[in-house]
Design an enzyme around this catalytic site. Structure first.
Site, mmCIF file in Angstrom:
data_model
loop_
_atom_site.group_PDB
_atom_site.id
_atom_site.type_symbol
_atom_site.label_atom_id
_atom_site.label_comp_id
_atom_site.label_asym_id
_atom_site.label_seq_id
_atom_site.Cartn_x
_atom_site.Cartn_y
_atom_site.Cartn_z
ATOM 1 N N GLN A 118 0.882 -1.196 -0.123
ATOM 2 C CA GLN A 118 0.088 -0.008 0.060
ATOM 3 C C GLN A 118 0.989 1.145 0.019
ATOM 4 O O GLN A 118 0.516 2.550 -0.079
ATOM 5 C CB GLN A 118 -0.783 0.085 1.133
ATOM 6 C CG GLN A 118 -1.906 -1.167 1.309
ATOM 7 C CD GLN A 118 -2.559 -1.388 2.782
ATOM 8 O OE1 GLN A 118 -3.436 -0.567 2.925
ATOM 9 N NE2 GLN A 118 -1.881 -2.093 3.763
ATOM 10 N N HIS A 136 -1.211 1.278 -4.320
ATOM 11 C CA HIS A 136 -1.744 2.725 -4.329
ATOM 12 C C HIS A 136 -0.582 3.608 -5.223
ATOM 13 O O HIS A 136 -0.705 4.841 -4.948
ATOM 14 C CB HIS A 136 -1.615 3.179 -2.752
ATOM 15 C CG HIS A 136 -3.021 2.514 -1.853
ATOM 16 N ND1 HIS A 136 -2.871 2.604 -0.623
ATOM 17 C CD2 HIS A 136 -4.004 1.938 -2.348
ATOM 18 C CE1 HIS A 136 -3.900 1.744 -0.205
ATOM 19 N NE2 HIS A 136 -4.847 1.605 -1.408
ATOM 20 N N CYS A 170 -0.280 7.404 -26.278
ATOM 21 C CA CYS A 170 -1.684 7.631 -26.517
ATOM 22 C C CYS A 170 -2.216 9.030 -26.415
ATOM 23 O O CYS A 170 -3.576 9.151 -26.861
ATOM 24 C CB CYS A 170 -2.339 6.491 -26.047
ATOM 25 S SG CYS A 170 -2.841 7.132 -24.269
ATOM 26 N N ALA A 251 9.153 -4.454 12.064
ATOM 27 C CA ALA A 251 9.659 -5.333 10.827
ATOM 28 C C ALA A 251 11.069 -5.106 10.594
ATOM 29 O O ALA A 251 11.603 -6.315 10.328
ATOM 30 C CB ALA A 251 8.926 -4.671 9.750
HETATM 31 P P1 NAD Z 1 -1.238 2.535 8.763
HETATM 32 O O1 NAD Z 1 -0.620 3.965 9.099
HETATM 33 O O2 NAD Z 1 -2.693 2.486 9.045
HETATM 34 O O3 NAD Z 1 -0.928 1.479 9.835
HETATM 35 C C1 NAD Z 1 0.543 1.382 10.207
HETATM 36 C C2 NAD Z 1 0.768 0.078 10.790
HETATM 37 O O4 NAD Z 1 2.061 -0.084 10.964
HETATM 38 C C3 NAD Z 1 0.166 0.074 12.269
HETATM 39 O O5 NAD Z 1 -0.546 -1.175 12.457
HETATM 40 C C4 NAD Z 1 1.267 0.174 13.137
HETATM 41 O O6 NAD Z 1 1.373 -0.571 14.439
HETATM 42 C C5 NAD Z 1 2.595 -0.470 12.394
HETATM 43 N N1 NAD Z 1 3.990 -0.159 12.588
HETATM 44 C C6 NAD Z 1 4.360 0.754 13.141
HETATM 45 N N2 NAD Z 1 5.781 0.811 13.248
HETATM 46 C C7 NAD Z 1 5.981 -0.366 12.723
HETATM 47 C C8 NAD Z 1 7.250 -1.208 12.459
HETATM 48 N N3 NAD Z 1 8.415 -0.509 12.810
HETATM 49 N N4 NAD Z 1 7.346 -2.400 11.833
HETATM 50 C C9 NAD Z 1 5.992 -2.995 11.514
HETATM 51 N N5 NAD Z 1 4.809 -2.258 11.822
HETATM 52 C C10 NAD Z 1 4.866 -1.120 12.220
HETATM 53 O O7 NAD Z 1 -0.846 2.001 7.582
HETATM 54 P P2 NAD Z 1 -1.554 1.296 6.233
HETATM 55 O O8 NAD Z 1 -2.398 0.246 6.734
HETATM 56 O O9 NAD Z 1 -0.363 1.209 5.352
HETATM 57 O O10 NAD Z 1 -2.534 2.499 5.556
HETATM 58 C C11 NAD Z 1 -2.290 3.872 5.278
HETATM 59 C C12 NAD Z 1 -2.254 4.373 4.055
HETATM 60 O O11 NAD Z 1 -1.575 5.525 3.739
HETATM 61 C C13 NAD Z 1 -2.069 3.307 3.128
HETATM 62 O O12 NAD Z 1 -2.914 3.265 2.188
HETATM 63 C C14 NAD Z 1 -0.823 3.782 2.295
HETATM 64 O O13 NAD Z 1 -0.961 4.129 0.989
HETATM 65 C C15 NAD Z 1 -0.476 5.258 2.869
HETATM 66 N N6 NAD Z 1 0.722 5.522 3.329
HETATM 67 C C16 NAD Z 1 1.841 5.181 2.812
HETATM 68 C C17 NAD Z 1 3.238 5.616 3.309
HETATM 69 C C18 NAD Z 1 4.431 5.048 2.761
HETATM 70 O O14 NAD Z 1 4.508 4.889 1.369
HETATM 71 N N7 NAD Z 1 5.484 4.985 3.222
HETATM 72 C C19 NAD Z 1 3.186 6.137 4.566
HETATM 73 C C20 NAD Z 1 2.103 6.537 5.164
HETATM 74 C C21 NAD Z 1 0.718 6.143 4.513
HETATM 75 ZN ZN ZN Z 2 -1.401 6.574 -22.688
#
Ligand code: NAD
Ligand code: ZN
Length: 268
Positions: A118, A136, A170, A251
């Site tokens: 995501q 995404h 395109c 992680a």
């Molecule tokens: P979220 O922010 O809803 O949840 C983050 C999760 O990561 C939580 O469950 C938290 O407990 C966990 N977490 C925190 N630290 C961690 C670690 N060190 N190791 C493992 N897990 C850890 O994130 P989501 O579910 O990805 O939803 C957020 C939306 O926002 C997504 O759709 C994404 O597209 C976007 N987003 C992307 C980024 C990025 O590209 N890095 C950053 C922020 C949000």
């Molecule tokens: Zn195109």
């Protein structure tokens, strides 16, 4: 039954499942990039917790007036909002961490078949993962709205006198590849993710609260087929109740430990 209080045991159970699987699919979220210095959106330090949730009609606004959207974007580039700029700087400066690298290693070891992320930050690719669906999109890429061709941002020439930029193949309107609120998930990403969820015999979720759909649906499709789910997250998620193995912690620490544990099993 998962016992999240016994990390060593859960690591052994996860390694057994990984060593025995033939098609393991992984869904990652913002948490896997936290140790690279990118804030999550939700949670105590989350960007939205601080700034509020952004407008939900981003995609509608883009489609109504792509030229206006591009003009706003160029104006923001020239005069950035400090908090958003901070997020962008963090995104641009970020490098893959031990978690991204260990996940790529698990792919090379043959125990990760596909990663659905995501995240929009490009860190899985930079960390070496090859079989990847960015559900995404990727904020450092651009996409044609008509034919879905994608390019790194640097390859697109944006002429402020001739907006929006157009696809070289395109002539379709070009937009940032990052999926906006209200924007459908690009069909190729959705179809690939659904197919992976229907083919896998093991599913792992890493660093996602599993609250954003349709991404959160894929592990549930797998679990409904009887596939075991491994959860890696310091905190409970929306799917904790259906996880067969629960690894509580960051992680960047746990994935390298899993690499070692799987390597021991493969060496036997
Ligand atoms: P979220 O922010 O809803 O949840 C983050 C999760 O990561 C939580 O469950 C938290 O407990 C966990 N977490 C925190 N630290 C961690 C670690 N060190 N190791 C493992 N897990 C850890 O994130 P989501 O579910 O990805 O939803 C957020 C939306 O926002 C997504 O759709 C994404 O597209 C976007 N987003 C992307 C980024 C990025 O590209 N890095 C950053 C922020 C949000
Ligand atoms: Zn195109």
């Amino acid at each position: 039954m998962a016992d999240p209080t016994n990390l060593d045991l859960e690591l052994e159970r996860a390694a057994d499942l990984l060593a025995g699987c033939t098609h393991n699919v992984v869904l990652t979220g913002a948490g896997i990039s936290k140790e690279s210095g990118i804030p999550t959106f939700r949670g105590p330090d989350g960007l939205w917790t601080k700034l509020g949730v952004p407008a939900m009609d981003g995609y509608q606004k883009f489609m109504e007036n792509p030229r206006g959207w591009w003009e706003d974007r160029l104006a923001q580039d020239a005069n950035p909002d400090p908090d958003m700029e901070n997020f962008r700087v963090q995104l641009e400066a970020a490098e893959p961490n031990d978690g991204h690298r260990a996940l790529a290693e698990l792919e090379r070891m043959g125990v990760v078949s596909h990663v659905i992320t995501q995240n929009v930050d490009d860190l899985h690719r930079q960390g070496g993962t090859e079989s990847l669906t960015e559900i995404h999109g990727n904020t450092s890429w651009m996409r044609c709205m008509a034919c879905h061709a994608r390019w790194p941002e640097a390859e697109i020439i944006v002429d402020p006198e001739d907006l929006p930029p157009r696809c070289s193949q395109c002539n379709g309107v070009v937009k940032s590849d990052g999926v906006m609120f209200g924007e459908p998930i690009p069909p190729y990403a959705l179809q690939r993710s659904q197919l992976e969820a229907l083919q896998c015999d093991l599913f792992m979720i890493i660093g996602t609260t599993a609250q954003v759909y349709p991404a959160a649906e894929f592990p549930q499709i797998a679990v409904r087929r009887g596939v075991p789910l491994i959860e890696i997250d310091p905190d409970p998620t929306a799917l904790t109740a259906i996880a067969a193995v629960i690894l509580r912690g960051p992680a960047g620490e746990l994935l390298p430990r899993l690499v070692e544990a799987v390597r021991e099993r493969q060496a036997v």
